[in-house]
Design a protein around this motif. Structure first.
Motif, PDB file in Angstrom:
ATOM      1  N   SER A 141      10.245   7.201  -5.791  1.00  0.00           N
ATOM      2  CA  SER A 141      11.154   6.089  -5.524  1.00  0.00           C
ATOM      3  C   SER A 141      10.862   5.589  -4.106  1.00  0.00           C
ATOM      4  N   VAL A 142      10.818   4.275  -3.934  1.00  0.00           N
ATOM      5  CA  VAL A 142      10.615   3.672  -2.619  1.00  0.00           C
ATOM      6  C   VAL A 142      11.753   2.677  -2.414  1.00  0.00           C
ATOM      7  N   GLU A 143      12.566   2.933  -1.408  1.00  0.00           N
ATOM      8  CA  GLU A 143      13.721   2.083  -1.125  1.00  0.00           C
ATOM      9  C   GLU A 143      13.504   1.368   0.202  1.00  0.00           C
ATOM     10  N   VAL A 144      13.828   0.091   0.245  1.00  0.00           N
ATOM     11  CA  VAL A 144      13.748  -0.697   1.480  1.00  0.00           C
ATOM     12  C   VAL A 144      15.145  -0.733   2.081  1.00  0.00           C
ATOM     13  N   VAL A 145      15.244  -0.292   3.345  1.00  0.00           N
ATOM     14  CA  VAL A 145      16.537  -0.210   4.019  1.00  0.00           C
ATOM     15  C   VAL A 145      16.497  -1.070   5.276  1.00  0.00           C
ATOM     16  N   PRO A 150       0.809  -1.227   0.000  1.00  0.00           N
ATOM     17  CA  PRO A 150       0.000   0.000   0.000  1.00  0.00           C
ATOM     18  C   PRO A 150       0.844   1.279   0.000  1.00  0.00           C
ATOM     19  N   VAL A 151       2.031   1.211   0.576  1.00  0.00           N
ATOM     20  CA  VAL A 151       2.919   2.381   0.549  1.00  0.00           C
ATOM     21  C   VAL A 151       3.320   2.670  -0.894  1.00  0.00           C
ATOM     22  N   ARG A 152       3.685   1.622  -1.612  1.00  0.00           N
ATOM     23  CA  ARG A 152       4.077   1.807  -3.018  1.00  0.00           C
ATOM     24  C   ARG A 152       2.897   2.287  -3.875  1.00  0.00           C
ATOM     25  N   VAL A 153       1.700   1.806  -3.584  1.00  0.00           N
ATOM     26  CA  VAL A 153       0.511   2.253  -4.334  1.00  0.00           C
ATOM     27  C   VAL A 153       0.224   3.724  -4.032  1.00  0.00           C
TER      28      VAL A 153
END
Length: 58
Positions: free
Chosen positions: A24-28, A15-18
């Motif tokens: 840009s969405v990066e997973v850290v 849902p964050v990406r939607v």
């Protein structure tokens, strides 16, 4: 990461990406240190860059 934890991570991330489509969405992976890592072993931070919904980082 176990299948259940992977499904949980995807349930939060999707849902964050939607919502932030076009950003840009990066997973850290965040290093909490050994004692805290035991409590939250799969903690991941989602970093959202500026884009059409907001010109700031989230």
């Amino acid at each position: 990461m176990s299948d259940a934890r992977l499904l949980a991570a995807e349930a939060v991330e999707s849902p964050v990406r939607v919502f932030f489509v076009g950003h840009s969405v990066e997973v850290v992976d965040y290093d909490l240190g050994p004692e805290r890592r035991q409590v939250a072993p799969d903690l991941r931070i989602l970093v959202v860059g500026p884009g059409p919904r907001s010109d700031t980082w989230a």
